[in-house]
Motif scaffolding. Structure first.
Motif, PDB file in Angstrom:
ATOM      1  N   THR A  57     -24.058   3.336   6.023  1.00 54.29           N
ATOM      2  CA  THR A  57     -23.969   1.996   6.620  1.00 54.29           C
ATOM      3  C   THR A  57     -23.504   0.929   5.644  1.00 54.29           C
ATOM      4  N   THR A  58     -23.615   1.172   4.352  1.00 49.66           N
ATOM      5  CA  THR A  58     -23.225   0.172   3.355  1.00 49.66           C
ATOM      6  C   THR A  58     -21.823   0.391   2.814  1.00 49.66           C
ATOM      7  N   GLY A  59     -21.311   1.607   2.908  1.00 50.12           N
ATOM      8  CA  GLY A  59     -20.033   1.926   2.299  1.00 50.12           C
ATOM      9  C   GLY A  59     -20.151   2.153   0.801  1.00 50.12           C
ATOM     10  N   LYS A  60     -21.373   2.154   0.279  1.00 52.22           N
ATOM     11  CA  LYS A  60     -21.600   2.308  -1.155  1.00 52.22           C
ATOM     12  C   LYS A  60     -22.472   3.508  -1.494  1.00 52.22           C
ATOM     13  N   SER A  61     -22.915   4.243  -0.511  1.00 51.50           N
ATOM     14  CA  SER A  61     -23.846   5.352  -0.747  1.00 51.50           C
ATOM     15  C   SER A  61     -23.257   6.680  -0.319  1.00 51.50           C
ATOM     16  N   GLY A  62     -22.008   6.912  -0.670  1.00 49.64           N
ATOM     17  CA  GLY A  62     -21.325   8.131  -0.255  1.00 49.64           C
ATOM     18  C   GLY A  62     -21.976   9.398  -0.780  1.00 49.64           C
ATOM     19  N   GLY A  63     -22.412   9.384  -2.026  1.00 50.24           N
ATOM     20  CA  GLY A  63     -23.048  10.575  -2.603  1.00 50.24           C
ATOM     21  C   GLY A  63     -24.323  10.948  -1.881  1.00 50.24           C
ATOM     22  N   LEU A  64     -25.140   9.958  -1.586  1.00 47.07           N
ATOM     23  CA  LEU A  64     -26.390  10.203  -0.861  1.00 47.07           C
ATOM     24  C   LEU A  64     -26.102  10.685   0.560  1.00 47.07           C
ATOM     25  N   THR A  65     -25.093  10.098   1.188  1.00 49.56           N
ATOM     26  CA  THR A  65     -24.743  10.495   2.548  1.00 49.56           C
ATOM     27  C   THR A  65     -24.204  11.920   2.569  1.00 49.56           C
ATOM     28  N   LEU A  66     -23.410  12.289   1.557  1.00 50.06           N
ATOM     29  CA  LEU A  66     -22.919  13.662   1.467  1.00 50.06           C
ATOM     30  C   LEU A  66     -24.081  14.633   1.281  1.00 50.06           C
ATOM     31  N   LEU A  67     -25.032  14.280   0.453  1.00 51.77           N
ATOM     32  CA  LEU A  67     -26.210  15.130   0.251  1.00 51.77           C
ATOM     33  C   LEU A  67     -27.026  15.247   1.539  1.00 51.77           C
ATOM     34  N   ASP A  68     -27.113  14.162   2.308  1.00 49.33           N
ATOM     35  CA  ASP A  68     -27.775  14.229   3.615  1.00 49.33           C
ATOM     36  C   ASP A  68     -27.062  15.215   4.533  1.00 49.33           C
ATOM     37  N   CYS A  69     -25.718  15.169   4.555  1.00 46.11           N
ATOM     38  CA  CYS A  69     -24.938  16.097   5.385  1.00 46.11           C
ATOM     39  C   CYS A  69     -25.143  17.540   4.949  1.00 46.11           C
ATOM     40  N   MET A  70     -25.108  17.765   3.641  1.00 45.90           N
ATOM     41  CA  MET A  70     -25.278  19.128   3.125  1.00 45.90           C
ATOM     42  C   MET A  70     -26.656  19.686   3.490  1.00 45.90           C
ATOM     43  N   THR A  71     -27.680  18.853   3.343  1.00 44.02           N
ATOM     44  CA  THR A  71     -29.040  19.289   3.669  1.00 44.02           C
ATOM     45  C   THR A  71     -29.184  19.537   5.165  1.00 44.02           C
ATOM     46  N   LEU A  72     -28.579  18.675   5.973  1.00 41.43           N
ATOM     47  CA  LEU A  72     -28.626  18.863   7.425  1.00 41.43           C
ATOM     48  C   LEU A  72     -27.912  20.152   7.826  1.00 41.43           C
ATOM     49  N   ALA A  73     -26.765  20.424   7.213  1.00 38.71           N
ATOM     50  CA  ALA A  73     -26.016  21.643   7.533  1.00 38.71           C
ATOM     51  C   ALA A  73     -26.799  22.896   7.160  1.00 38.71           C
ATOM     52  N   ASP A  79     -32.387  23.655  -1.663  1.00 35.68           N
ATOM     53  CA  ASP A  79     -31.869  24.599  -2.655  1.00 35.68           C
ATOM     54  C   ASP A  79     -30.542  25.207  -2.204  1.00 35.68           C
ATOM     55  N   ARG A  80     -30.479  25.596  -0.948  1.00 37.91           N
ATOM     56  CA  ARG A  80     -29.233  26.155  -0.403  1.00 37.91           C
ATOM     57  C   ARG A  80     -28.141  25.093  -0.384  1.00 37.91           C
ATOM     58  N   ALA A  81     -28.496  23.864  -0.013  1.00 40.96           N
ATOM     59  CA  ALA A  81     -27.526  22.772   0.049  1.00 40.96           C
ATOM     60  C   ALA A  81     -26.923  22.490  -1.325  1.00 40.96           C
ATOM     61  N   LEU A  82     -27.751  22.499  -2.356  1.00 38.65           N
ATOM     62  CA  LEU A  82     -27.266  22.208  -3.705  1.00 38.65           C
ATOM     63  C   LEU A  82     -26.426  23.348  -4.275  1.00 38.65           C
ATOM     64  N   ALA A  83     -26.537  24.537  -3.708  1.00 41.83           N
ATOM     65  CA  ALA A  83     -25.748  25.681  -4.171  1.00 41.83           C
ATOM     66  C   ALA A  83     -24.364  25.730  -3.526  1.00 41.83           C
ATOM     67  N   LEU A  84     -24.106  24.912  -2.522  1.00 44.10           N
ATOM     68  CA  LEU A  84     -22.807  24.905  -1.857  1.00 44.10           C
ATOM     69  C   LEU A  84     -21.719  24.385  -2.781  1.00 44.10           C
ATOM     70  N   GLU A  85     -20.522  24.968  -2.673  1.00 42.33           N
ATOM     71  CA  GLU A  85     -19.375  24.538  -3.461  1.00 42.33           C
ATOM     72  C   GLU A  85     -18.333  23.905  -2.556  1.00 42.33           C
ATOM     73  N   SER A  86     -17.896  22.706  -2.939  1.00 33.76           N
ATOM     74  CA  SER A  86     -16.884  21.991  -2.171  1.00 33.76           C
ATOM     75  C   SER A  86     -15.577  22.776  -2.151  1.00 33.76           C
ATOM     76  N   GLY A  87     -14.941  22.836  -0.984  1.00 33.46           N
ATOM     77  CA  GLY A  87     -13.690  23.555  -0.839  1.00 33.46           C
ATOM     78  C   GLY A  87     -13.858  25.050  -0.609  1.00 33.46           C
ATOM     79  N   LYS A  88     -14.981  25.591  -1.004  1.00 31.28           N
ATOM     80  CA  LYS A  88     -15.255  27.023  -0.819  1.00 31.28           C
ATOM     81  C   LYS A  88     -16.251  27.237   0.317  1.00 31.28           C
ATOM     82  N   ASP A  89     -17.365  26.516   0.262  1.00 31.17           N
ATOM     83  CA  ASP A  89     -18.430  26.695   1.248  1.00 31.17           C
ATOM     84  C   ASP A  89     -18.391  25.676   2.379  1.00 31.17           C
ATOM     85  N   TYR A  90     -17.743  24.548   2.157  1.00 30.97           N
ATOM     86  CA  TYR A  90     -17.700  23.506   3.186  1.00 30.97           C
ATOM     87  C   TYR A  90     -16.480  22.615   3.011  1.00 30.97           C
TER      88      TYR A  90
END
Length: 125
Positions: A57-73, A79-90
């Motif tokens: 909502t702020t346009g300044k918290s992209g990293g946190l929002t990406l982590l929210d998406c990864m955890t939701l997915a 632990d599984r979310a943090l092990a994901l690799e960009s471009g390979k796993d999502y």
């Protein structure tokens, strides 16, 4: 609105915009409070194609929002979310999120300060 975990500005943004998934271009449900997110107070949801989304909502918290998406997915498994690799796993796609209209698209002004919709889809392979 404070009882729902968001301020008036966040509620106004959530009430006014309509989202389409950038992976399948179908409309998704209005953002709702996410229970399986990293931050605990994120707004977002799921698409029928399997993508998940969260709103910065702020346009300044992209990293946190990406982590929210990864955890939701990963259904809340941090632990599984943090092990994901960009471009390979999502794959991730973002769009400017217009708070004063009913669509996603470009807005005038400083794009780095406007709300963003972050979409994430896990790879099928």
């Amino acid at each position: 609105y404070k009882r729902q975990g968001m301020d008036f500005g966040q509620r106004r943004i959530m009430d006014s915009a309509r989202l389409s998934c950038p992976f399948c271009w179908e409309w998704v449900a209005q953002p709702a409070s996410l229970t399986n997110s990293y931050s605990g107070d994120a707004m977002g949801g799921r698409c029928e194609c399997g993508a998940v989304f969260a709103i910065d909502t702020t346009g300044k918290s992209g990293g946190l929002t990406l982590l929210d998406c990864m955890t939701l997915a990963c259904d809340g498994d941090l632990d599984r979310a943090l092990a994901l690799e960009s471009g390979k796993d999502y794959e991730v796609k973002t769009k400017p999120y217009q708070s004063d209209g009913n669509t996603l698209g470009r807005m005038r002004g400083h794009s780095y300060l406007q709300p963003q919709a972050w979409f994430l889809k896990l790879s099928t392979s």
